[in-house]
Design a protein around this motif. Structure first.
Motif, PDB file in Angstrom:
ATOM      1  N   MET A   1       0.821  -1.210   0.000  1.00  0.00           N
ATOM      2  CA  MET A   1       0.000   0.000   0.000  1.00  0.00           C
ATOM      3  C   MET A   1       0.859   1.265   0.000  1.00  0.00           C
ATOM      4  SD  MET A   1      -2.964  -1.031   2.683  1.00  0.00           S
ATOM      5  CE  MET A   1      -3.828   0.507   2.466  1.00  0.00           C
ATOM      6  N   LYS A   2       2.106   1.160   0.487  1.00  0.00           N
ATOM      7  CA  LYS A   2       2.974   2.340   0.570  1.00  0.00           C
ATOM      8  C   LYS A   2       3.333   2.862  -0.818  1.00  0.00           C
ATOM      9  CE  LYS A   2       7.511   3.792   2.246  1.00  0.00           C
ATOM     10  NZ  LYS A   2       7.073   5.111   2.668  1.00  0.00           N
ATOM     11  N   GLN A   3       3.175   4.164  -0.999  1.00  0.00           N
ATOM     12  CA  GLN A   3       3.528   4.813  -2.256  1.00  0.00           C
ATOM     13  C   GLN A   3       4.737   5.704  -2.019  1.00  0.00           C
ATOM     14  OE1 GLN A   3       1.777   5.300  -5.627  1.00  0.00           O
ATOM     15  NE2 GLN A   3       1.342   3.191  -5.101  1.00  0.00           N
ATOM     16  N   ASN A   4       5.801   5.469  -2.748  1.00  0.00           N
ATOM     17  CA  ASN A   4       6.998   6.305  -2.647  1.00  0.00           C
ATOM     18  C   ASN A   4       6.891   7.495  -3.590  1.00  0.00           C
ATOM     19  OD1 ASN A   4       8.719   4.708  -0.801  1.00  0.00           O
ATOM     20  ND2 ASN A   4       8.540   3.164  -2.405  1.00  0.00           N
ATOM     21  N   ILE A   5       7.464   8.619  -3.166  1.00  0.00           N
ATOM     22  CA  ILE A   5       7.603   9.786  -4.035  1.00  0.00           C
ATOM     23  C   ILE A   5       9.026   9.791  -4.555  1.00  0.00           C
ATOM     24  CG2 ILE A   5       7.519  12.296  -4.214  1.00  0.00           C
ATOM     25  CD1 ILE A   5       4.800  11.192  -3.606  1.00  0.00           C
ATOM     26  N   ILE A   6       9.189   9.783  -5.871  1.00  0.00           N
ATOM     27  CA  ILE A   6      10.515   9.739  -6.489  1.00  0.00           C
ATOM     28  C   ILE A   6      10.795  11.045  -7.216  1.00  0.00           C
ATOM     29  CG2 ILE A   6      12.027   8.431  -8.049  1.00  0.00           C
ATOM     30  CD1 ILE A   6       8.960   6.693  -7.681  1.00  0.00           C
ATOM     31  N   ASN A   7      12.029  11.501  -7.120  1.00  0.00           N
ATOM     32  CA  ASN A   7      12.477  12.653  -7.913  1.00  0.00           C
ATOM     33  C   ASN A   7      13.704  12.221  -8.710  1.00  0.00           C
ATOM     34  OD1 ASN A   7      14.712  15.238  -7.494  1.00  0.00           O
ATOM     35  ND2 ASN A   7      12.876  15.572  -8.707  1.00  0.00           N
ATOM     36  N   ALA A   8      13.622  12.362 -10.032  1.00  0.00           N
ATOM     37  CA  ALA A   8      14.765  12.090 -10.914  1.00  0.00           C
ATOM     38  C   ALA A   8      15.027  13.370 -11.697  1.00  0.00           C
ATOM     39  CB  ALA A   8      14.449  10.928 -11.857  1.00  0.00           C
ATOM     40  N   ARG A   9      16.268  13.835 -11.679  1.00  0.00           N
ATOM     41  CA  ARG A   9      16.527  15.161 -12.263  1.00  0.00           C
ATOM     42  C   ARG A   9      17.880  15.245 -12.958  1.00  0.00           C
ATOM     43  NH1 ARG A   9      17.011  15.542  -6.638  1.00  0.00           N
ATOM     44  NH2 ARG A   9      19.031  16.311  -5.867  1.00  0.00           N
ATOM     45  N   VAL A  10      17.903  16.123 -13.967  1.00  0.00           N
ATOM     46  CA  VAL A  10      19.144  16.536 -14.626  1.00  0.00           C
ATOM     47  C   VAL A  10      19.144  18.059 -14.553  1.00  0.00           C
ATOM     48  CG1 VAL A  10      20.506  16.495 -16.737  1.00  0.00           C
ATOM     49  CG2 VAL A  10      19.037  14.549 -16.181  1.00  0.00           C
ATOM     50  N   THR A  11      20.166  18.659 -13.930  1.00  0.00           N
ATOM     51  CA  THR A  11      20.165  20.102 -13.707  1.00  0.00           C
ATOM     52  C   THR A  11      21.495  20.738 -14.093  1.00  0.00           C
ATOM     53  OG1 THR A  11      21.053  20.169 -11.440  1.00  0.00           O
ATOM     54  CG2 THR A  11      18.717  19.614 -11.690  1.00  0.00           C
ATOM     55  N   PHE A  12      21.513  22.069 -14.008  1.00  0.00           N
ATOM     56  CA  PHE A  12      22.715  22.836 -14.348  1.00  0.00           C
ATOM     57  C   PHE A  12      23.879  22.508 -13.421  1.00  0.00           C
ATOM     58  CE2 PHE A  12      20.772  25.267 -10.973  1.00  0.00           C
ATOM     59  CZ  PHE A  12      21.839  25.805 -10.278  1.00  0.00           C
ATOM     60  N   ARG A  13      23.603  21.909 -12.273  1.00  0.00           N
ATOM     61  CA  ARG A  13      24.674  21.601 -11.321  1.00  0.00           C
ATOM     62  C   ARG A  13      25.621  20.529 -11.850  1.00  0.00           C
ATOM     63  NH1 ARG A  13      23.846  24.460  -6.939  1.00  0.00           N
ATOM     64  NH2 ARG A  13      21.722  25.036  -6.304  1.00  0.00           N
ATOM     65  N   LYS A  14      25.128  19.676 -12.735  1.00  0.00           N
ATOM     66  CA  LYS A  14      25.975  18.610 -13.285  1.00  0.00           C
ATOM     67  C   LYS A  14      26.114  18.685 -14.798  1.00  0.00           C
ATOM     68  CE  LYS A  14      25.873  15.001  -9.801  1.00  0.00           C
ATOM     69  NZ  LYS A  14      25.841  13.534  -9.603  1.00  0.00           N
ATOM     70  N   SER A  15      25.298  19.506 -15.440  1.00  0.00           N
ATOM     71  CA  SER A  15      25.323  19.569 -16.904  1.00  0.00           C
ATOM     72  C   SER A  15      25.210  21.003 -17.395  1.00  0.00           C
ATOM     73  CB  SER A  15      24.150  18.762 -17.494  1.00  0.00           C
ATOM     74  OG  SER A  15      24.157  17.439 -17.012  1.00  0.00           O
ATOM     75  N   PRO A  16      26.053  21.407 -18.359  1.00  0.00           N
ATOM     76  CA  PRO A  16      25.907  22.741 -18.950  1.00  0.00           C
ATOM     77  C   PRO A  16      24.598  22.825 -19.720  1.00  0.00           C
ATOM     78  CG  PRO A  16      27.523  21.443 -20.162  1.00  0.00           C
ATOM     79  CD  PRO A  16      27.170  20.652 -18.939  1.00  0.00           C
ATOM     80  N   ILE A  17      24.165  24.046 -19.976  1.00  0.00           N
ATOM     81  CA  ILE A  17      22.847  24.255 -20.574  1.00  0.00           C
ATOM     82  C   ILE A  17      22.710  23.575 -21.929  1.00  0.00           C
ATOM     83  CG2 ILE A  17      21.292  26.029 -21.497  1.00  0.00           C
ATOM     84  CD1 ILE A  17      22.222  27.844 -19.227  1.00  0.00           C
ATOM     85  N   HIS A  18      23.772  23.587 -22.756  1.00  0.00           N
ATOM     86  CA  HIS A  18      23.652  22.981 -24.087  1.00  0.00           C
ATOM     87  C   HIS A  18      23.491  21.465 -23.991  1.00  0.00           C
ATOM     88  CE1 HIS A  18      27.984  22.296 -23.453  1.00  0.00           C
ATOM     89  NE2 HIS A  18      27.900  21.373 -24.386  1.00  0.00           N
ATOM     90  N   VAL A  19      23.927  20.868 -22.875  1.00  0.00           N
ATOM     91  CA  VAL A  19      23.712  19.432 -22.647  1.00  0.00           C
ATOM     92  C   VAL A  19      22.300  19.211 -22.104  1.00  0.00           C
ATOM     93  CG1 VAL A  19      24.433  17.421 -21.300  1.00  0.00           C
ATOM     94  CG2 VAL A  19      26.163  18.938 -22.292  1.00  0.00           C
ATOM     95  N   LEU A  20      21.864  20.082 -21.218  1.00  0.00           N
ATOM     96  CA  LEU A  20      20.522  19.955 -20.637  1.00  0.00           C
ATOM     97  C   LEU A  20      19.436  19.924 -21.700  1.00  0.00           C
ATOM     98  CD1 LEU A  20      20.506  22.327 -17.515  1.00  0.00           C
ATOM     99  CD2 LEU A  20      20.252  19.853 -17.537  1.00  0.00           C
ATOM    100  N   GLU A  21      19.632  20.704 -22.760  1.00  0.00           N
ATOM    101  CA  GLU A  21      18.640  20.762 -23.844  1.00  0.00           C
ATOM    102  C   GLU A  21      18.308  19.378 -24.390  1.00  0.00           C
ATOM    103  OE1 GLU A  21      19.984  23.415 -26.878  1.00  0.00           O
ATOM    104  OE2 GLU A  21      18.839  25.096 -26.077  1.00  0.00           O
ATOM    105  N   LYS A  22      19.304  18.505 -24.406  1.00  0.00           N
ATOM    106  CA  LYS A  22      19.121  17.165 -24.983  1.00  0.00           C
ATOM    107  C   LYS A  22      18.170  16.314 -24.137  1.00  0.00           C
ATOM    108  CE  LYS A  22      23.786  17.256 -26.951  1.00  0.00           C
ATOM    109  NZ  LYS A  22      25.141  16.655 -26.926  1.00  0.00           N
ATOM    110  N   PHE A  23      18.052  16.653 -22.846  1.00  0.00           N
ATOM    111  CA  PHE A  23      17.201  15.867 -21.948  1.00  0.00           C
ATOM    112  C   PHE A  23      15.771  16.401 -21.885  1.00  0.00           C
ATOM    113  CE2 PHE A  23      21.502  15.037 -20.555  1.00  0.00           C
ATOM    114  CZ  PHE A  23      21.488  13.692 -20.187  1.00  0.00           C
TER     115      PHE A  23
END
Length: 418
Positions: A1-23
């Motif tokens: 019955m337990k429902q987990n809340i998941i967050n999956a992210r790609v951000t500027f902290r690990k990827s430059p903006i021109h790379v982020l666009e691809k995601f």
């Protein structure tokens, strides 16, 4: 019955903006529904800006590899593209991250206000597409409310400091009478939006261009500026005294040779502010007589100096968030018990109504006033019997006691509805 809340992210902290666009997803409502269909998640909200692409989802059996595969299929990426860029957290850590987003702690410019509006738009779009449900709706509603309260009480977003507003301020400090000058904005993304808002707020006219005229036209209709063809700009830099560059390109958009040619038939006096990451203005442009160039690092440094007061408030904001996270955690855990609680109350009331009708028939009761009294009496009896164990069940759920929830499910013969 337990429902987990998941967050999956790609951000500027690990990827430059021109790379982020691809995601990035071209159609976010469709992407949400695709994740629900293919990644073992029951609810989904996507937050997408120039600086981040984030997935919030609920699942009782999530699989990060499935999320990666679905994400890759929607964007045309290989799964190995996520190896060093994807960050994943769940439950308590996800709640804390969302509160940091709504309060502005996770932004490139601490305390900037635009992200709060973008988060509101994200949950609104997910609701409209039936991609979110009671868990994410509740989580986002609480997080937006808390983030707004934090901003108002601490002043973390006061002063209107952003890369865009700082760039305009620097232009004002270096160029006399901007209203009489020709101003160009290259780009229509997040940074360009901040520049345009700042220019418009100050009453400065400007031209705007992007790789497609349609995008420039759409941008200008919302944020002001006169749309100009990209090709005309590349051959007409000499028409401008101030140029803001806020775009992404794998090459120097404003090259040394192009600017050198432009300055041949132009009076000295041009300022270029490059807000692109990575830079799209060749640094050698600064050596051309009559041109003053400031890149994103220099602009960010100026923002940094003006951000000192905001950063002094970060610890205050973090303390408030640390107090709010356990409350949100308890609220979300309580939701695990709600389907069972609702089912028990519904079944008990159905049995009450059934037995009440039998009793009324046996008594031959027809007086509406007396029937109402008996109806209210049976309601009160059922509620007094059921409420205490159900409230205890809610408390057990809040305190992270799923075993009692499982026992109660068997005891009341509850079957989870898909």
């Amino acid at each position: 019955m337990k429902q987990n809340i998941i967050n999956a992210r790609v951000t500027f902290r690990k990827s430059p903006i021109h790379v982020l666009e691809k995601f990035a997803f071209k159609d976010m409502p469709n992407a949400c529904l695709t994740f629900k269909k293919n990644s073992s998640v029951s609810e989904c909200v996507i937050i997408q800006t120039c600086n981040r692409i984030e997935l919030f989802a609920t699942s009782d059996n999530h699989n990060v590899d499935e999320i990666k595969r679905t994400w890759a299929s929607l964007t045309g990426l290989e799964e190995n593209a996520f190896r060093d860029t994807l960050e994943v957290c769940e439950n308590k850590d996800a709640y804390e991250h969302l509160l940091k987003l709504t309060s502005g702690l996770e932004s490139l410019v601490v305390g900037e206000e635009q992200i709060l509006g973008q988060i509101k738009e994200s949950i609104s779009a997910a609701r409209k597409a039936n991609a979110s449900g009671k868990r994410l709706n509740k989580l986002f509603e609480r997080s937006i409310r808390i983030g707004t309260r934090i901003r108002n009480s601490t002043g973390i977003g006061s002063g209107g400091i952003s890369l865009g507003s700082m760039a305009v301020k620097l232009a004002e400090e270096n160029v006399d009478d901007i209203k009489s000058k020709h101003v160009l904005l290259i780009g229509t993304g997040e940074a360009a939006t901040l520049v345009a808002k700042s220019l418009k707020k100050r009453g400065y006219a400007f031209d705007v261009t992007s790789r497609t005229l349609e995008r420039s036209v759409g941008f200008s209709q919302t944020l002001g500026g006169k749309p100009i063809k990209f090709e005309d700009v590349l051959s007409g830099f000499n028409n401008y005294e101030i140029i803001f560059v806020a775009t992404t390109a794998p090459y120097f958009l404003v090259s040394f040779d192009r600017m050198k040619d432009s300055m041949k038939n132009k009076k000295p006096g041009m300022m270029i502010l490059d807000l692109s990451n990575p830079r799209t203005v060749d640094e050698k442009v600064a050596t051309i007589p009559g041109i003053k160039l400031m890149n994103i690092d220099q602009i960010a440094e100026m923002v940094d100096k003006n951000m000192k007061k905001r950063r002094e408030k970060v610890s205050t904001v973090e303390n408030i968030i640390s107090e709010e996270v356990p409350i949100i955690e308890a609220t979300m855990k309580r939701l695990d018990a709600e389907p069972l609680v609702k089912d028990v109350f519904t079944n008990a009331d159905s049995m009450r109504i059934k037995e009440l009708q039998k009793a009324l028939q046996m008594l031959g009761e027809t007086d509406e006033k007396r029937i109402k009294i008996i109806d209210e009496l049976t309601k009160a009896v059922v509620e007094s019997i059921v409420s205490t164990p159900m409230n205890n069940l809610r408390k057990a759920s809040e305190q992270g006691n799923p075993e009692l929830l499982e026992i109660a499910s068997k005891l009341f013969n509850y079957k989870k509805k898909e």
